[in-house]
Design a protein around this motif. Sequence first.
Motif, PDB file in Angstrom:
ATOM      1  N   ARG A 108      73.854  75.520  27.480  1.00 39.82           N
ATOM      2  CA  ARG A 108      74.877  75.472  28.521  1.00 39.82           C
ATOM      3  C   ARG A 108      74.960  74.073  29.142  1.00 39.82           C
ATOM      4  NH1 ARG A 108      75.472  76.836  34.217  1.00 39.82           N
ATOM      5  NH2 ARG A 108      73.215  77.085  34.421  1.00 39.82           N
ATOM      6  N   TYR A 109      73.824  73.472  29.411  1.00 39.80           N
ATOM      7  CA  TYR A 109      73.829  72.126  29.989  1.00 39.80           C
ATOM      8  C   TYR A 109      74.438  71.115  29.025  1.00 39.80           C
ATOM      9  CZ  TYR A 109      71.483  72.742  34.448  1.00 39.80           C
ATOM     10  OH  TYR A 109      71.204  73.064  35.750  1.00 39.80           O
ATOM     11  N   PHE A 110      74.098  71.229  27.741  1.00 42.45           N
ATOM     12  CA  PHE A 110      74.646  70.295  26.767  1.00 42.45           C
ATOM     13  C   PHE A 110      76.155  70.481  26.620  1.00 42.45           C
ATOM     14  CE2 PHE A 110      75.594  68.608  22.545  1.00 42.45           C
ATOM     15  CZ  PHE A 110      74.940  67.384  22.601  1.00 42.45           C
ATOM     16  N   GLU A 111      76.590  71.739  26.584  1.00 42.75           N
ATOM     17  CA  GLU A 111      78.019  72.007  26.414  1.00 42.75           C
ATOM     18  C   GLU A 111      78.829  71.501  27.605  1.00 42.75           C
ATOM     19  OE1 GLU A 111      78.115  76.175  25.728  1.00 42.75           O
ATOM     20  OE2 GLU A 111      77.474  76.009  23.637  1.00 42.75           O
ATOM     21  N   VAL A 112      78.328  71.705  28.824  1.00 42.84           N
ATOM     22  CA  VAL A 112      79.077  71.287  30.016  1.00 42.84           C
ATOM     23  C   VAL A 112      78.969  69.782  30.243  1.00 42.84           C
ATOM     24  CG1 VAL A 112      79.279  71.510  32.524  1.00 42.84           C
ATOM     25  CG2 VAL A 112      78.848  73.542  31.117  1.00 42.84           C
ATOM     26  N   ASN A 113      77.770  69.244  30.181  1.00 39.29           N
ATOM     27  CA  ASN A 113      77.544  67.861  30.577  1.00 39.29           C
ATOM     28  C   ASN A 113      77.855  66.836  29.494  1.00 39.29           C
ATOM     29  OD1 ASN A 113      76.663  69.033  32.911  1.00 39.29           O
ATOM     30  ND2 ASN A 113      74.548  68.344  32.771  1.00 39.29           N
ATOM     31  N   VAL A 114      77.848  67.262  28.235  1.00 41.85           N
ATOM     32  CA  VAL A 114      78.065  66.317  27.132  1.00 41.85           C
ATOM     33  C   VAL A 114      79.315  66.657  26.328  1.00 41.85           C
ATOM     34  CG1 VAL A 114      77.049  65.225  25.102  1.00 41.85           C
ATOM     35  CG2 VAL A 114      75.566  65.947  26.978  1.00 41.85           C
ATOM     36  N   LEU A 115      79.396  67.882  25.826  1.00 43.09           N
ATOM     37  CA  LEU A 115      80.476  68.219  24.909  1.00 43.09           C
ATOM     38  C   LEU A 115      81.855  68.204  25.561  1.00 43.09           C
ATOM     39  CD1 LEU A 115      79.106  70.947  22.473  1.00 43.09           C
ATOM     40  CD2 LEU A 115      79.628  68.560  22.014  1.00 43.09           C
ATOM     41  N   THR A 116      81.946  68.544  26.849  1.00 37.69           N
ATOM     42  CA  THR A 116      83.264  68.459  27.489  1.00 37.69           C
ATOM     43  C   THR A 116      83.770  67.020  27.475  1.00 37.69           C
ATOM     44  OG1 THR A 116      82.292  68.214  29.709  1.00 37.69           O
ATOM     45  CG2 THR A 116      82.866  70.451  28.991  1.00 37.69           C
ATOM     46  N   ALA A 117      82.882  66.075  27.709  1.00 35.99           N
ATOM     47  CA  ALA A 117      83.278  64.663  27.673  1.00 35.99           C
ATOM     48  C   ALA A 117      83.693  64.256  26.267  1.00 35.99           C
ATOM     49  CB  ALA A 117      82.131  63.782  28.167  1.00 35.99           C
ATOM     50  N   VAL A 118      82.910  64.663  25.266  1.00 35.67           N
ATOM     51  CA  VAL A 118      83.238  64.319  23.877  1.00 35.67           C
ATOM     52  C   VAL A 118      84.609  64.875  23.490  1.00 35.67           C
ATOM     53  CG1 VAL A 118      82.574  64.718  21.467  1.00 35.67           C
ATOM     54  CG2 VAL A 118      80.824  64.123  23.164  1.00 35.67           C
ATOM     55  N   LYS A 119      84.862  66.120  23.838  1.00 37.92           N
ATOM     56  CA  LYS A 119      86.139  66.756  23.464  1.00 37.92           C
ATOM     57  C   LYS A 119      87.321  66.065  24.128  1.00 37.92           C
ATOM     58  CE  LYS A 119      84.113  71.331  22.635  1.00 37.92           C
ATOM     59  NZ  LYS A 119      84.023  72.743  23.116  1.00 37.92           N
ATOM     60  N   VAL A 145      67.830  57.840  32.967  1.00 38.42           N
ATOM     61  CA  VAL A 145      66.834  56.801  32.697  1.00 38.42           C
ATOM     62  C   VAL A 145      65.467  57.200  33.238  1.00 38.42           C
ATOM     63  CG1 VAL A 145      66.305  54.354  32.975  1.00 38.42           C
ATOM     64  CG2 VAL A 145      68.698  55.099  32.846  1.00 38.42           C
ATOM     65  N   VAL A 146      65.478  57.802  34.422  1.00 33.30           N
ATOM     66  CA  VAL A 146      64.238  58.270  35.056  1.00 33.30           C
ATOM     67  C   VAL A 146      64.284  59.795  35.019  1.00 33.30           C
ATOM     68  CG1 VAL A 146      62.774  58.130  37.102  1.00 33.30           C
ATOM     69  CG2 VAL A 146      64.340  56.247  36.562  1.00 33.30           C
ATOM     70  N   ILE A 147      63.826  60.391  33.918  1.00 33.15           N
ATOM     71  CA  ILE A 147      63.964  61.833  33.729  1.00 33.15           C
ATOM     72  C   ILE A 147      63.180  62.572  34.807  1.00 33.15           C
ATOM     73  CG2 ILE A 147      63.623  63.771  32.156  1.00 33.15           C
ATOM     74  CD1 ILE A 147      65.637  61.817  31.095  1.00 33.15           C
ATOM     75  N   PRO A 148      63.855  63.391  35.614  1.00 36.22           N
ATOM     76  CA  PRO A 148      63.145  64.105  36.682  1.00 36.22           C
ATOM     77  C   PRO A 148      62.362  65.289  36.132  1.00 36.22           C
ATOM     78  CG  PRO A 148      65.484  64.643  36.728  1.00 36.22           C
ATOM     79  CD  PRO A 148      65.311  63.635  35.641  1.00 36.22           C
ATOM     80  N   ALA A 149      61.127  65.403  36.537  1.00 42.00           N
ATOM     81  CA  ALA A 149      60.267  66.479  36.036  1.00 42.00           C
ATOM     82  C   ALA A 149      60.820  67.855  36.382  1.00 42.00           C
ATOM     83  CB  ALA A 149      58.853  66.332  36.596  1.00 42.00           C
ATOM     84  N   GLU A 150      61.581  67.931  37.486  1.00 44.83           N
ATOM     85  CA  GLU A 150      62.046  69.239  37.944  1.00 44.83           C
ATOM     86  C   GLU A 150      63.345  69.671  37.258  1.00 44.83           C
ATOM     87  OE1 GLU A 150      63.953  66.274  40.768  1.00 44.83           O
ATOM     88  OE2 GLU A 150      62.008  66.524  39.796  1.00 44.83           O
ATOM     89  N   MET A 151      63.967  68.792  36.458  1.00 41.28           N
ATOM     90  CA  MET A 151      65.183  69.191  35.736  1.00 41.28           C
ATOM     91  C   MET A 151      65.388  68.292  34.512  1.00 41.28           C
ATOM     92  SD  MET A 151      68.190  68.152  38.434  1.00 41.28           S
ATOM     93  CE  MET A 151      68.268  66.518  39.190  1.00 41.28           C
ATOM     94  N   ILE A 152      64.480  68.438  33.566  1.00 44.32           N
ATOM     95  CA  ILE A 152      64.547  67.567  32.391  1.00 44.32           C
ATOM     96  C   ILE A 152      65.783  67.876  31.546  1.00 44.32           C
ATOM     97  CG2 ILE A 152      62.049  67.270  32.337  1.00 44.32           C
ATOM     98  CD1 ILE A 152      61.986  69.076  29.878  1.00 44.32           C
ATOM     99  N   HIS A 153      66.269  69.118  31.578  1.00 42.55           N
ATOM    100  CA  HIS A 153      67.458  69.445  30.794  1.00 42.55           C
ATOM    101  C   HIS A 153      68.668  68.671  31.291  1.00 42.55           C
ATOM    102  CE1 HIS A 153      67.426  71.933  34.279  1.00 42.55           C
ATOM    103  NE2 HIS A 153      68.141  72.950  33.838  1.00 42.55           N
ATOM    104  N   TYR A 154      68.783  68.504  32.583  1.00 43.62           N
ATOM    105  CA  TYR A 154      69.854  67.693  33.155  1.00 43.62           C
ATOM    106  C   TYR A 154      69.705  66.235  32.734  1.00 43.62           C
ATOM    107  CZ  TYR A 154      72.567  65.181  36.695  1.00 43.62           C
ATOM    108  OH  TYR A 154      73.446  64.339  37.338  1.00 43.62           O
TER     109      TYR A 154
END
Length: 264
Positions: A108-119, A145-154
């Motif tokens: 879900r995170y990949f589809e919303v945060n990445v694929l919408t932009a690609v499309k 750049v600074v991956i947060p431990a509390e939300m690495i998927h984001y």
Amino acid sequence: MRITLEGRTALVTGSTQGIGAAIAFGLAAAGARVAVNGRDADRAQEAVERLHRQVPDADVLAVPGDLATDQGMAEVVGRLRETDILVNNLGIFGARPALEIDDGEWRRYFEVNVLTAVKLIRAYLPGMTGRSWGRVLNIASDSAVVIPAEMIHYGVTKTALLAVTRGFAKEAAGTGVTVNSVIAGPSHTGGVEDFVYELVDKDLPWDEAQRVFMREHRPQSLIQRLIEPEEIAHMVVYLSSPLASATTGGALRVDGGYVDSILP
């Protein structure tokens, strides 16, 4: 510097509130025709009416649709066939222990945060290159750049967005179209207030909660406060303008010095 975007059309995704709304305002104030997007048609129309009150002579229209769905994507592109400026601002975030993020949430995170932009880039970039002018702006995050431990998927999805930006900038090479990322730092939006209260004492007044959050969870910030959405919008408006014609393939920071690097 005088920035004018008269005669240009801009689509800002996720622009009914927060950073997206601030970007829509900035582009409208610079003279662009602005398409406001959100999942809910009523909220999109409310955002349009709010923009008209802020910029009375603005040319603003609502293009509602859930871009994370095929139907919503088709609705938005169907209503707005062409755009000169595409701002991929839509994104979701939330705290979750790393080992508790299941496959469905990763997707879900990949589809919303990445694929919408690609499309959307695939939909609008050919028109831009055909007209020999265009701007694509992907709103990333310091979390890329600074991956947060509390939300690495984001964080991972925002890292991917930087790569998407660089790749499509190469696709647009020599066409007059620029493609850039804006790395937004910890920002003061309604959603972030909710996020802050997930991590600090919910009984604290907001000003104190913000200070505690920055001290305990974002101590790298050099301005030692949350960034206002308008400050991010200023960078987007500049990159959308003819003045930024030699800036492409970049990741420009509006992060309050949060990322500990001497490079942009």
